[in-house]
Design a protein around this motif. Structure first.
Motif, PDB file in Angstrom:
ATOM      1  N   ASP A   1     -10.354  -3.261  19.285  1.00 20.01           N
ATOM      2  CA  ASP A   1     -10.877  -4.003  18.149  1.00 20.01           C
ATOM      3  C   ASP A   1     -10.607  -5.488  18.401  1.00 20.01           C
ATOM      4  O   ASP A   1      -9.468  -5.886  18.635  1.00 20.01           O
TER       5      ASP A   1
ATOM      6  N   GLU B   1      -7.643  12.049  16.836  1.00 23.29           N
ATOM      7  CA  GLU B   1      -8.007  11.952  15.422  1.00 23.29           C
ATOM      8  C   GLU B   1      -8.738  13.214  14.967  1.00 23.29           C
ATOM      9  O   GLU B   1      -8.538  13.707  13.854  1.00 23.29           O
TER      10      GLU B   1
ATOM     11  N   GLU C   1     -14.813   8.008   4.357  1.00 25.33           N
ATOM     12  CA  GLU C   1     -14.361   7.395   5.607  1.00 25.33           C
ATOM     13  C   GLU C   1     -15.458   7.537   6.651  1.00 25.33           C
ATOM     14  O   GLU C   1     -16.138   8.559   6.704  1.00 25.33           O
TER      15      GLU C   1
ATOM     16  N   TYR D   1     -16.487   6.910  10.894  1.00 29.14           N
ATOM     17  CA  TYR D   1     -15.951   6.724  12.238  1.00 29.14           C
ATOM     18  C   TYR D   1     -17.081   6.692  13.257  1.00 29.14           C
ATOM     19  O   TYR D   1     -18.056   7.450  13.149  1.00 29.14           O
TER      20      TYR D   1
ATOM     21  N   TYR E   1     -16.197   1.049   8.922  1.00 31.29           N
ATOM     22  CA  TYR E   1     -15.931   2.217   9.751  1.00 31.29           C
ATOM     23  C   TYR E   1     -14.874   1.874  10.793  1.00 31.29           C
ATOM     24  O   TYR E   1     -14.618   0.704  11.086  1.00 31.29           O
ATOM     25  N   GLN E   2     -14.276   2.925  11.337  1.00 32.74           N
ATOM     26  CA  GLN E   2     -13.329   2.766  12.436  1.00 32.74           C
ATOM     27  C   GLN E   2     -14.021   3.150  13.746  1.00 32.74           C
ATOM     28  O   GLN E   2     -14.867   4.050  13.762  1.00 32.74           O
ATOM     29  N   GLU E   3     -13.649   2.490  14.828  1.00 28.87           N
ATOM     30  CA  GLU E   3     -14.127   2.846  16.154  1.00 28.87           C
ATOM     31  C   GLU E   3     -12.945   3.362  16.970  1.00 28.87           C
ATOM     32  O   GLU E   3     -11.953   2.653  17.140  1.00 28.87           O
TER      33      GLU E   3
END
Length: 246
Positions: free
Chosen positions: A162, A182, A150, A152, A171-173
């Motif tokens: 988003d 998180e 994962e 980030y 990836y996540q922002e």
């Protein structure tokens, strides 16, 4: 599920204390190292003339205020958030380029790579592409370990929405509250950071103000000696020549 469900509060407080010491120490060092030649080479003398500034103190006040504002934002971003994020997440400082924290969860066989950024406006197209390349390189470590991967980007303040457009990201922002939640599993952690500072910043204020005042006095003297005529008026031609001449 958040990356971490608990955190060591004392480790976070210690990280904040160390970060504040680094921040003020670095800022004061930069202010103490200022001289008028170094400053005026990077400034726009035409702007100061256009604003009808008539005294060394006016120009120095403008220059010094701008310098401190720019420097403190950069220094704070570089030294404050990353160590706090590492302490809060329980992860390790990453060795991979462009990655700040690596978290390995043996229970879920997951490796999480996190790039810690100050605010949500730090990227241009080229730097975003480099960040994606860094995440791709880090993913190979997870493949070698046969672990799920994962990635980030965590923005330590502000908000990030988003857009929902374009191809899916690898990836996540996450920004502000969502990022810290998180990392810690605590929805209020982003507010608690302020409380954890307590009165720590206050103990640096006197040294900072002393450094600032010394710099102001020093720069006014240096400006007067270098760019003022005998009668005290500013020699604009000399200043422009120093800034922009051969």
């Amino acid at each position: 599920m958040p990356l971490n469900n608990s955190y060591d509060e004392q480790a976070v407080i210690q990280a904040i204390a160390t970060a504040l010491e680094t921040f003020y120490g670095t800022l004061i060092e930069k202010i103490d190292g200022l001289n008028i030649q170094k400053v005026m080479k990077r400034k726009n003398p035409y702007l100061y003339r256009a604003k009808a500034m008539q005294s060394a103190s006016e120009i120095v006040d403008s220059v010094l205020t701008a310098f401190v504002s720019s420097s403190e934002e950069t220094i704070f971003g570089n030294c404050f958030f990353e160590p706090i994020a590492i302490a809060a997440s329980g992860g390790n400082k990453a060795l991979a380029e462009g990655i700040d924290i690596m978290i390995q969860n043996n229970e879920t066989n997951t490796i999480s790579a996190i790039a810690v950024k100050s605010g949500p406006s730090v990227f241009n197209a080229d730097s975003k592409k480099r960040q994606e390349q860094n995440f791709t390189a880090a993913s190979k470590l997870a493949k070698q370990a046969k672990a799920r991967y994962e990635a980030y980007i965590g923005y330590c303040y502000g908000k990030k929405k988003d857009s929902g457009r374009g191809k899916p990201k690898m990836y996540q922002e996450l920004a502000g509250k969502r990022f810290w939640a998180e990392l810690t599993g605590d929805e209020e952690f982003y507010i608690k950071i302020i409380g954890y500072m307590g009165t720590m910043p206050e103990k640096y204020v006197a040294d900072y103000k002393e450094s600032y005042n010394r710099a102001a006095n020093r720069l006014i003297r240096e400006f007067s000696n270098s760019f003022c005529r005998e009668d005290g008026s500013i020699d604009w031609e000399k200043l422009v020549e120093f800034n922009s001449g051969d």
